[in-house]
Every structure is written in structure tokens, then in C-alpha cells.
Write an enzyme that holds these catalytic residues in place. Sequence first.
Site, PDB file in Angstrom:
ATOM      1  N   ASP A   1       0.807  -1.228   0.000  1.00  0.00           N
ATOM      2  CA  ASP A   1       0.000   0.000   0.000  1.00  0.00           C
ATOM      3  C   ASP A   1       0.841   1.280   0.000  1.00  0.00           C
ATOM      4  OD1 ASP A   1       1.087  -0.182   2.491  1.00  0.00           O
ATOM      5  OD2 ASP A   1      -0.786  -0.023   3.593  1.00  0.00           O
ATOM      6  N   GLU A   2       2.086   1.205  -0.411  1.00  0.00           N
ATOM      7  CA  GLU A   2       2.982   2.341  -0.202  1.00  0.00           C
ATOM      8  C   GLU A   2       4.073   2.348  -1.268  1.00  0.00           C
ATOM      9  OE1 GLU A   2       5.948   3.468   3.457  1.00  0.00           O
ATOM     10  OE2 GLU A   2       4.407   1.974   3.748  1.00  0.00           O
TER      11      GLU A   2
END
Length: 415
Positions: A101-102
Site C-alpha cells: 500500500d505504499e
Amino acid sequence: METAATILHADLDAFYASVEQLLDPSLRGRPIAVGGGVVLAASYEAKAFGVRGGMPGRRARELCPHLVFVGGRFGEYQRLGDAAIRVLDDFTPLVERISIDEAFADVAGCTHLFGTPEAIAKTIRRRVRDELGLPISIGVARTKHLAKIASQVAKPDGLVVVDPATELAFLHDLPVSLMWGVGPATQARLAGSGIETIGQLATTHSGALERLLGHAAGQKLAALAWNRDPRKLQTHRRAVSAGAQSALGRRPAEPRVFVPTLLHLADRVASRLRAKARPGRTVTVRVRFADMRAVSRSVTLEQPIQATAMLAEIAEELVRGVLADNAHERAISLLAISVSHLEEHTELQLELPLGLADEKRRPGSRAGLARVGADRAIDRIRDRFGKAAVGYGSVALEATRSVPDAFRELAEKEL
DNA sequence: TCTGGGGTCCTAGGACCC
DNA sequence: TCTGGGGTCCTAGGACCC
């Protein structure tokens, strides 16, 4: 001489929880936790009650009586996480993905096409919101470290652009705990010397910092406190190790417990190594006892291995050694296997199914060939019929509480 | 009902070699 | 026989990150 702020750090907000709220509108605005026995992720509504990732489910329910537990749609997390990263890819090939998610992106080379870094960040946020329905926070700065801090400050669902002209004023007011590499232990040590803000860290003599934190950490933090971060984006990093672990609750330290568990773990690890043709030379096991004290043992072989049975045998010998040296410990709470010193990319080779003591000197045998054949057969069946089609000891492990396999796979790094 | 699972990097001491 | 120093590899443990 001053460089521009072109590095973006994009971070999906409360990612797993946001996906659940996206897919089930009845969950929106409510405190939810993904997981059960342990909280894997919490929505902002739940965080407001103090619920955090890694927290036992029971504790979370105490803090937040109306907390809703949801099972977790892991396939959707992967799909939506990939889709969000693809939005970054539309602007630049210089994307470094950190986790599901990053990611970082350097937009220095594409501002003539898409506008200022701030405009690009706004577009990315709007597209992720419009196309995927998810909130994403972005920090923009001159360095990776500062961009990451900026995205943390921007949360939830915000954008923070740090002007190079005023970046130190921005940075120095913030607490040291926001820095990359400052966890609870380092934070406590710094606090012991009266250092609580990044500004205080910046004005601390680097010699004193090194004595307090050690050479590498002292040097690193001293540099980061002045926003001197030499790290460039790395678009492709190879994994240096692969491992698997299983929490066991509290089980007797006996072969009937550790032998099948180690076989299962060895299968998880070795099949990944084989799939990417990356055998490894160093085998490490970790045994955690009931009191949470953990002991590790490792051995480095002359030849790299990737066969399940070989890995399981070596791990078993190492674990027996740990238990022999800790004979007073009656119960174990976790077993782990990790393989490191991975080869870059090699042809499948013959492995030696001998005892640990023998393995380093003796040549191979017919039994070794047979085992490589067994691995190949299992790998092929799984390719055709799925991972669950055939395996080692998974039934024996059903009883132990553990997270779903799908969650484990989300966390696996590409080898 | 204490505390999941996958990783990376650093330290410190010892072995060993030149 | 005693002395010194540097480099590399290995092992065990710890801190940290997502």
C-alpha cells in the site's frame, strides 16, 4: 544548487480497512478491524479508540466495544494495491514500491508533461479516489525521508508539499518518532538524553549520538535530521532472504510438535525458492519459548539448497540443538525458518540429503535425486491444481491459530 | 486467552588469513 | 617465540519496518 522537491511518497490510508468499507457500504463510518485473533488493520474510526494493528482481538474489543471484525478479502487488497501503484506508473517509471500500500515516485523527469510535483500529487490523489474509491495520502519533498514524513503528517487523506526553502523549519518541530529508523527503543534512549524533537536531534553532537546509538544509527540519524538523505529510488530490489514462521500458542517442546511444523514451514520456504530458482546457503531457525524469549541458530552450507526435505532436516537438527541447550524450557510458542545468502538465479542442482554434520563434506546420493523429483512433482501439481492440492502437515497445523495463507502471501516479497 | 507474519539492517565477538 | 594490524566470513541477538 538547491534541488527541487520532486519525490513523492504515496500511502493508502488504513488500507485493508478502507477496502472493506469500500466493498461493504454498511461498514462506512464505523469502527472496524480486519482479522480476528489479532488485528491486522483498523479503520480510522477504530483507531480513534486506540485500536492498532498487531493488537490482540480481545484487547481491541475492550477498547472499542462496538468494533466490527471483518474476515478480510485478501485478493481484493492485492488487486486494489496493484491498481493504485499503476496510477503512479502512469507518470514515471521511477517508482519504488515499499509494500502493498505504499510507494515512492520521483517525478523530476515528467514535470514538463504533467505539471509541478504538487499538481501531479493532486492528480494522483483524485484518480485513486475516483477510479478506485480509496483515500491516499501523499508527501512531496526533496528527499525520500522527508517525503515519507510529509505523507505521515498529511494523513488521513491529505497532501503535504515541503518547500525546500523551509524544510528544516518543518522538520525540526516534529517528534523524533516520525523518523525512519526510530522505534520504541531508540526513542526511549533519545528521550533519556532529553532529545524529543528532530530539531534537538539535529543540534546534538554526532559523536554523542554515535555513543548513544552506535555507529550506523548515529550517523544516519544525524544526517537525516538535516534532511541529508543520500538514498536514491530503487525500482527493483532483490530479496536477500525468505522465511516462514508459525505461532503455536503454547505447545510442548517435543518432536511430535516441532517435526511436522518444521516440515510445513520448510515446504513454504523451499517451494518459493524453487519457483524463482533462488536457492540459499544459510539456514536460520528461531525458537520462541512460552515466556517469549527467542533463540536462533544458523548454519551456512557450502552449497545452496532449495529442496523441502533437505531444508526440513537441517532446520530440525538446529531446533534440536536449541532445545538441548534450553532443556529447562517445556513449551514453545513459535517456530521460524529463514534462508539467506540467496543465489542470484541458478539452475536446479542436485542436493545432498545427509545429516547436518555430513552435509558439508560428503558428495550426493541417489536419495538426493529422488527428493528433487518429489519436489518437482509437487510443484507441478500445485501449478495445475492450486497450492492446497498437495502439501506437508497442513492438517496437523489447522489446530494452531494462525493467519490465513492468503494474508501470508500478501506479505511475501518478490524473490 | 498477552503479543501475527514477512522482511531488512546493524552489532559484537570469534575464527581465520595475510 | 612473540608481537601487531587489517580484512572477511560466520553466528547470535536486537531494532525496526510494513
